[in-house]
Design an enzyme around this catalytic site. Structure first.
Site, PDB file in Angstrom:
ATOM      1  N   PRO A   1      13.425 -31.938 -19.160  1.00  0.00           N
ATOM      2  CA  PRO A   1      12.328 -32.872 -18.878  1.00  0.00           C
ATOM      3  C   PRO A   1      12.789 -34.150 -18.181  1.00  0.00           C
ATOM      4  CG  PRO A   1      12.258 -32.105 -21.160  1.00  0.00           C
ATOM      5  CD  PRO A   1      13.570 -31.684 -20.596  1.00  0.00           C
TER       6      PRO A   1
ATOM      7  N   GLU B   1      19.180 -29.806 -28.962  1.00  0.00           N
ATOM      8  CA  GLU B   1      18.672 -31.097 -28.486  1.00  0.00           C
ATOM      9  C   GLU B   1      19.225 -31.458 -27.114  1.00  0.00           C
ATOM     10  OE1 GLU B   1      19.025 -30.797 -32.175  1.00  0.00           O
ATOM     11  OE2 GLU B   1      17.021 -30.239 -31.552  1.00  0.00           O
TER      12      GLU B   1
ATOM     13  N   ARG C   1       9.555 -15.041  -4.777  1.00  0.00           N
ATOM     14  CA  ARG C   1       8.380 -14.649  -3.996  1.00  0.00           C
ATOM     15  C   ARG C   1       8.334 -15.282  -2.616  1.00  0.00           C
ATOM     16  NH1 ARG C   1       4.242 -17.367  -4.380  1.00  0.00           N
ATOM     17  NH2 ARG C   1       2.752 -15.688  -4.720  1.00  0.00           N
TER      18      ARG C   1
ATOM     19  N   ASP D   1      -0.481 -19.051  -0.049  1.00  0.00           N
ATOM     20  CA  ASP D   1      -0.731 -19.440  -1.422  1.00  0.00           C
ATOM     21  C   ASP D   1      -1.246 -20.855  -1.561  1.00  0.00           C
ATOM     22  OD1 ASP D   1      -0.020 -17.160  -2.634  1.00  0.00           O
ATOM     23  OD2 ASP D   1       2.071 -17.728  -2.904  1.00  0.00           O
TER      24      ASP D   1
HETATM   25  C1  9WO Z   1      14.734 -31.498 -28.617  1.00  0.00           C
HETATM   26  C2  9WO Z   1      14.801 -32.484 -29.578  1.00  0.00           C
HETATM   27  C3  9WO Z   1      14.665 -32.466 -30.968  1.00  0.00           C
HETATM   28  C4  9WO Z   1      14.763 -33.662 -31.674  1.00  0.00           C
HETATM   29  C5  9WO Z   1      14.987 -34.845 -31.007  1.00  0.00           C
HETATM   30  C6  9WO Z   1      15.106 -34.857 -29.607  1.00  0.00           C
HETATM   31  C7  9WO Z   1      15.017 -33.674 -28.943  1.00  0.00           C
HETATM   32  N1  9WO Z   1      15.100 -33.425 -27.632  1.00  0.00           N
HETATM   33  C8  9WO Z   1      14.973 -32.128 -27.462  1.00  0.00           C
HETATM   34  C9  9WO Z   1      15.032 -31.551 -26.154  1.00  0.00           C
HETATM   35  O1  9WO Z   1      14.652 -32.175 -25.190  1.00  0.00           O
HETATM   36  N2  9WO Z   1      15.560 -30.314 -26.089  1.00  0.00           N
HETATM   37  C10 9WO Z   1      15.705 -29.686 -24.819  1.00  0.00           C
HETATM   38  C11 9WO Z   1      15.193 -28.277 -24.899  1.00  0.00           C
HETATM   39  C12 9WO Z   1      17.128 -29.687 -24.370  1.00  0.00           C
HETATM   40  C13 9WO Z   1      17.266 -29.039 -23.024  1.00  0.00           C
HETATM   41  C14 9WO Z   1      16.590 -27.676 -22.977  1.00  0.00           C
HETATM   42  N3  9WO Z   1      15.281 -27.779 -23.546  1.00  0.00           N
HETATM   43  C15 9WO Z   1      14.197 -27.967 -22.763  1.00  0.00           C
HETATM   44  C16 9WO Z   1      14.092 -27.840 -21.386  1.00  0.00           C
HETATM   45  N4  9WO Z   1      13.027 -28.334 -23.217  1.00  0.00           N
HETATM   46  N5  9WO Z   1      12.176 -28.482 -22.206  1.00  0.00           N
HETATM   47  C17 9WO Z   1      12.792 -28.180 -21.075  1.00  0.00           C
HETATM   48  C18 9WO Z   1      12.166 -28.256 -19.808  1.00  0.00           C
HETATM   49  C19 9WO Z   1      12.813 -27.836 -18.680  1.00  0.00           C
HETATM   50  C20 9WO Z   1      12.179 -27.964 -17.443  1.00  0.00           C
HETATM   51  N6  9WO Z   1      10.958 -28.476 -17.361  1.00  0.00           N
HETATM   52  C21 9WO Z   1      10.306 -28.872 -18.459  1.00  0.00           C
HETATM   53  C22 9WO Z   1      10.895 -28.784 -19.702  1.00  0.00           C
END
Ligand code: 9WO
Length: 246
Positions: free
Chosen positions: A89, A116, A154, A169
């Protein structure tokens, strides 16, 4: 094009990618997909891939060394252009333009984090870019990696039956799609298919579809419209749309 995914869940990535358009591209060897499990690059009895965060706090962080060694293995083959991308993120928001650019690479290494997150030094030393699908959190990077693989595959030549379809698209021209209809003409005794689509007048149909694309973008995503310069004809069609909704 070659995709390599660094993941603690290689089966999840492999099995999902083997379905549909991406699966066909793999079968036809237009893309190759390799998966690399950091757990295979550990050296202790327990195959430890994570550890507690310095400074304390909840949860676990993925260790540097297994990730580094997995990426090194993924880089082993000789390729012209390669990028290593961490999915999180915190990354740069992914757009169709970024995906179009990435589709020119010969290799893309996608790193899917879990827990995390990963040791920050891995992002700094081993990754070229960090990409985000949007402002939300999921449980790991695998689903994000699969989205990236699907969206790029794609775009590759010879993947979609119709060479034009990826270009036609939604978003390829910065506009939302026009509405689509198929048989039957009547649902609940109502003739709800726009007459123009049944007219056989292809020039008129094309104008109607452009008007709908412009109108829907204006209604639902005005931010997209602000980034575009419209042709005189498009300005005219959008003006018509606005009059008709009133
Ligand atoms: C989990 C967590 C738990 C307790 C306190 C803080 C915390 N942070 C996270 C977290 O962000 N975990 C991520 C899970 C670590 C990297 C991989 N993960 C992930 C990637 N979640 N969301 C994405 C992602 C990737 C691309 N676009 C949107 C979301």
């Amino acid at each position: 094009m070659r995709f390599d995914v660094i993941t603690l869940f290689p089966e999840m990535v492999k099995q999902s990618a083997e379905v549909g358009v991406t699966g066909k591209a793999i079968k036809n060897t237009i893309v190759t997909l390799n998966v690399w499990n950091p757990r295979d690059y550990t050296h202790d009895r327990h195959k430890t891939v994570d550890d507690r965060p310095f400074g304390g706090g909840q949860g676990m962080v993925m260790k540097y060394q297994p990730l580094h060694d997995a990426v090194s293995s993924a880089k082993s083959g000789a390729v012209n252009t390669c990028k290593v991308v961490y999915l999180s993120p915190q990354g740069k928001p992914l757009t169709q333009a970024l995906l179009n650019e990435a589709s020119q690479l010969s290799q893309l290494i996608l790193v899917a984090g879990r827990y995390e997150g990963v040791d920050e030094r891995f992002i700094q030393h081993d990754c070229d870019e960090e990409w985000s699908l949007g402002d939300y959190v999921i449980s790991g990077g695998e689903l994000a990696a699969l989205v990236v693989i699907d969206a790029i595959t794609r775009l590759l030549p010879d993947v979609l039956g119709n060479a034009q379809s990826a270009q036609e698209d939604s978003h390829s021209d910065g506009l939302l799609d026009y509405p689509q209809f198929t048989r039957p003409e009547m649902i609940d005794n109502t003739n709800s298919v726009p007459d123009v689509l049944l007219s056989g007048n292809h020039a008129e149909i094309e104008r109607w579809r452009m008007k709908q694309s412009l109108g829907r973008t204006w209604q639902k995503r005005p931010d997209l419209l602000q980034k575009k310069t419209l042709s005189a004809e498009q300005e005219c069609l959008l003006a018509q749309f606005k009059v008709e909704v009133d």
